[in-house]
Design a protein around this motif. Structure first.
Motif, PDB file in Angstrom:
ATOM      1  N   ASP A   1      31.735  30.307  -4.600  1.00 51.38           N
ATOM      2  CA  ASP A   1      31.031  29.237  -4.090  1.00 51.38           C
ATOM      3  C   ASP A   1      29.562  29.395  -4.172  1.00 51.38           C
ATOM      4  O   ASP A   1      29.110  30.604  -4.119  1.00 51.38           O
ATOM      5  N   GLY A   2      28.783  28.457  -4.331  1.00 54.21           N
ATOM      6  CA  GLY A   2      27.343  28.520  -4.704  1.00 54.21           C
ATOM      7  C   GLY A   2      26.953  29.162  -5.861  1.00 54.21           C
ATOM      8  O   GLY A   2      25.840  29.704  -6.064  1.00 54.21           O
TER       9      GLY A   2
ATOM     10  N   TYR B   1      26.245  19.294   6.537  1.00 55.67           N
ATOM     11  CA  TYR B   1      26.208  18.712   5.122  1.00 55.67           C
ATOM     12  C   TYR B   1      26.683  17.398   5.652  1.00 55.67           C
ATOM     13  O   TYR B   1      27.965  17.161   5.331  1.00 55.67           O
TER      14      TYR B   1
ATOM     15  N   TYR C   1      18.084  27.461   4.948  1.00 55.10           N
ATOM     16  CA  TYR C   1      19.293  26.802   4.137  1.00 55.10           C
ATOM     17  C   TYR C   1      19.131  27.499   2.955  1.00 55.10           C
ATOM     18  O   TYR C   1      18.178  27.490   1.925  1.00 55.10           O
TER      19      TYR C   1
ATOM     20  N   PHE D   1      25.068  24.249  10.853  1.00 54.04           N
ATOM     21  CA  PHE D   1      25.067  23.726   9.684  1.00 54.04           C
ATOM     22  C   PHE D   1      25.625  22.324   9.716  1.00 54.04           C
ATOM     23  O   PHE D   1      26.722  22.002  10.034  1.00 54.04           O
TER      24      PHE D   1
ATOM     25  N   LYS E   1      26.628  10.785  -1.711  1.00 52.47           N
ATOM     26  CA  LYS E   1      27.748  11.210  -1.605  1.00 52.47           C
ATOM     27  C   LYS E   1      28.243  10.975   0.003  1.00 52.47           C
ATOM     28  O   LYS E   1      28.205  11.660   0.786  1.00 52.47           O
TER      29      LYS E   1
ATOM     30  N   ASN F   1      20.088  20.377   4.011  1.00 55.72           N
ATOM     31  CA  ASN F   1      19.234  19.727   2.906  1.00 55.72           C
ATOM     32  C   ASN F   1      18.751  18.507   3.360  1.00 55.72           C
ATOM     33  O   ASN F   1      19.254  17.483   3.068  1.00 55.72           O
TER      34      ASN F   1
ATOM     35  N   SER G   1      25.944  28.165  -8.522  1.00 52.06           N
ATOM     36  CA  SER G   1      24.557  27.457  -9.231  1.00 52.06           C
ATOM     37  C   SER G   1      23.270  28.636  -8.807  1.00 52.06           C
ATOM     38  O   SER G   1      22.434  28.726  -9.284  1.00 52.06           O
TER      39      SER G   1
ATOM     40  N   LYS H   1      29.712  16.509   0.452  1.00 51.36           N
ATOM     41  CA  LYS H   1      29.732  17.378  -0.823  1.00 51.36           C
ATOM     42  C   LYS H   1      30.932  18.101  -0.709  1.00 51.36           C
ATOM     43  O   LYS H   1      31.878  18.607  -1.518  1.00 51.36           O
ATOM     44  N   LEU H   2      31.123  18.776   0.500  1.00 49.82           N
ATOM     45  CA  LEU H   2      31.875  20.148   0.533  1.00 49.82           C
ATOM     46  C   LEU H   2      33.475  19.644   0.502  1.00 49.82           C
ATOM     47  O   LEU H   2      33.836  18.435   1.112  1.00 49.82           O
ATOM     48  N   ARG H   3      34.305  20.414   0.018  1.00 50.30           N
ATOM     49  CA  ARG H   3      35.774  20.122  -0.172  1.00 50.30           C
ATOM     50  C   ARG H   3      36.423  20.689   1.232  1.00 50.30           C
ATOM     51  O   ARG H   3      36.193  21.758   1.731  1.00 50.30           O
TER      52      ARG H   3
ATOM     53  N   GLU I   1      36.999  24.861   1.377  1.00 50.41           N
ATOM     54  CA  GLU I   1      35.940  24.997   1.972  1.00 50.41           C
ATOM     55  C   GLU I   1      35.803  24.873   3.515  1.00 50.41           C
ATOM     56  O   GLU I   1      35.903  25.824   4.458  1.00 50.41           O
TER      57      GLU I   1
ATOM     58  N   GLY J   1      21.406  27.107   0.455  1.00 46.02           N
ATOM     59  CA  GLY J   1      22.077  26.220  -0.807  1.00 46.02           C
ATOM     60  C   GLY J   1      23.456  27.139  -1.196  1.00 46.02           C
ATOM     61  O   GLY J   1      23.866  26.797  -2.333  1.00 46.02           O
ATOM     62  N   SER J   2      23.736  27.836  -0.585  1.00 49.13           N
ATOM     63  CA  SER J   2      24.979  28.696  -0.786  1.00 49.13           C
ATOM     64  C   SER J   2      25.779  28.741   0.719  1.00 49.13           C
ATOM     65  O   SER J   2      25.486  29.452   1.560  1.00 49.13           O
ATOM     66  N   LEU J   3      26.969  27.896   0.680  1.00 47.81           N
ATOM     67  CA  LEU J   3      27.492  27.794   1.943  1.00 47.81           C
ATOM     68  C   LEU J   3      28.102  29.019   2.654  1.00 47.81           C
ATOM     69  O   LEU J   3      27.771  29.207   3.936  1.00 47.81           O
TER      70      LEU J   3
HETATM   71  P1  P6P Z   1      22.921  21.049  -1.983  1.00 46.35           P
HETATM   72  C1  P6P Z   1      26.772  25.067  -3.666  1.00 46.35           C
HETATM   73  O1  P6P Z   1      27.067  24.134  -4.864  1.00 46.35           O
HETATM   74  C2  P6P Z   1      27.560  24.361  -2.493  1.00 46.35           C
HETATM   75  O2  P6P Z   1      28.953  23.574  -2.936  1.00 46.35           O
HETATM   76  C3  P6P Z   1      27.629  25.062  -1.391  1.00 46.35           C
HETATM   77  O3  P6P Z   1      27.743  26.414  -1.471  1.00 46.35           O
HETATM   78  C4  P6P Z   1      26.397  24.636  -0.650  1.00 46.35           C
HETATM   79  O4  P6P Z   1      26.301  24.771   0.682  1.00 46.35           O
HETATM   80  C5  P6P Z   1      26.083  23.136  -1.114  1.00 46.35           C
HETATM   81  O5  P6P Z   1      26.778  23.077  -2.449  1.00 46.35           O
HETATM   82  C6  P6P Z   1      24.618  22.961  -1.293  1.00 46.35           C
HETATM   83  O6  P6P Z   1      24.712  21.565  -1.679  1.00 46.35           O
HETATM   84  O7  P6P Z   1      23.444  19.427  -2.382  1.00 46.35           O
HETATM   85  O8  P6P Z   1      22.261  21.144  -0.638  1.00 46.35           O
HETATM   86  O9  P6P Z   1      22.481  21.606  -3.228  1.00 46.35           O
END
Ligand code: P6P
Length: 337
Positions: A117-118, A262, A242, A260, A268, A209, A120, A272-274, A278, A244-246
């Motif tokens: 996860d995360g 989202y 933050y 936290f 969305k 975010n 990117s 976004k999260l599954r 997740e 950007g990595s759950l």
């Molecule tokens: P955003 C990473 O791509 C992820 O799935 C999670 O790890 C993280 O919390 C979230 O997306 C970040 O999303 O839209 O803030 O870039």
């Protein structure tokens, strides 16, 4: 300085197994195998820059997100590892549109994973993580039915995450509290470093975010404005964190106390999260550590999954801050503490 007794993950599993009457060694074997697979993933994550494994495969996963090579590697390692053992009936993974059958005749467990996860963040060396969730089959053998792999999160028998950061930490629960283990690379063992984790009652951080602020539901915008007021008046101020990595945000907020969020946005609307691999494992851990996890209306663990890759809004944190959030009508009535 007295050295406190070192307890390896292996010893911990055995000790916990003795405590659980009628415990079958199979589940413990499953945890041992998982820890071994994680060490192999850790080796590749640690060498990512060197192995020139950075960059992408040019493919996209079922979420339409660009797949990083390490995602594929982590997914493959976990599938391979559990293919030759008898415990797993099937695996659900972010990297696979369909459920992956492993041992439908003898496997008693269903493994749900977000392999990396995360991802990117891999190329910029921000911590990434593996998330896992384990259910028991409802049937003894044969093809899995939807009711088996779409069980509510409250039916999980174990859940955990691995954070590949400055060190590699494995945190998991089997419903008897939350424990954290740190990998000692010199001896290749996970050592118990965070026994019986409880989320601090007072939040120090908030993770969101907020670039999407004006896309958030109005009550959430009001809550965030209130956080800025609290900072101005220096009354229970929160700091933004933050990653950007759950998994990184989860680990910090679990250990230090933080909320936290989202939320659903116009882009969305489901978040976004599954849910399955997740939010459910995260919620199991957070609740076992004394916190609360909801989708903004209902506890995550009570949600009925409709499909393997279903998304959900996710709010989690200490009961006090989550109840404070409810005052903005983003959450249901305060939980009975
Ligand atoms: P955003 C990473 O791509 C992820 O799935 C999670 O790890 C993280 O919390 C979230 O997306 C970040 O999303 O839209 O803030 O870039």
């Amino acid at each position: 300085m007295a050295v406190s007794r070192l307890i390896t993950l292996e010893q911990f599993i055995v000790e916990k197994e003795k405590e659980k009457s009628g415990a079958q060694g199979e589940f413990s074997m499953l945890l041992r195998d998982l820890s071994l697979a994680i060490k192999l993933i850790q080796r590749e994550v640690a060498r990512a820059g060197i192995n020139d494994i950075l960059g992408t495969t040019g493919q996209r996963n079922v979420q339409g997100e660009e797949v990083q090579k390490l995602d594929v590697f982590a997914h493959q390692i976990l599938i391979n590892f559990f293919s030759f053992r008898g415990q797993i009936a099937a695996i659900g993974s972010e990297e696979s549109p369909e459920l992956i059958p492993i041992n439908l005749e003898k496997g008693k467990y269903i493994l749900m994973i977000d392999p990396l996860d995360g991802s990117s963040n891999i190329d910029v060396n921000i911590p990434v993580g593996t998330i896992f969730s384990i259910y028991k089959r409802l049937k003894n053998s044969g093809p899995l039915e939807a009711q088996e792999y779409l069980q509510k999160g409250e039916k999980q028998i174990a859940a955990g995450y691995v954070l590949f950061g400055a060190s590699t930490v494995l945190v998991y629960t089997t419903g008897q509290g939350v424990n954290g283990f740190t990998l000692d690379p010199q001896i290749g063992e996970f050592l118990l470093t965070h026994p019986n984790i409880k989320i601090p009652a007072k939040a120090q951080y908030y993770s969101i975010n907020d670039a999407d602020l004006y896309n958030f539901p109005q009550p959430l915008q009001d809550y965030l404005a209130d956080i800025h007021q609290r900072s101005l008046q220096n009354q229970s101020p929160l700091s933004t964190r933050y990653a950007g990595s759950l998994v990184a945000d989860l680990h910090r907020n679990l250990l230090k106390g933080g909320i936290f969020i989202y939320p659903p946005t116009q882009k969305k609307p489901e978040g976004k999260l599954r849910l399955v691999y997740e939010a459910n494992p995260v919620a199991f851990i957070i609740e076992q550590a004394g916190g609360v996890a909801t989708n903004g209306m209902q506890n995550i663990l009570t949600l009925e999954p409709q499909n393997l890759h279903q998304r959900t809004p996710l709010y989690f944190g200490p009961i006090e801050e989550m109840n404070y959030l409810k005052n903005f009508e983003v959450q249901p009535k305060p939980l009975q503490i």
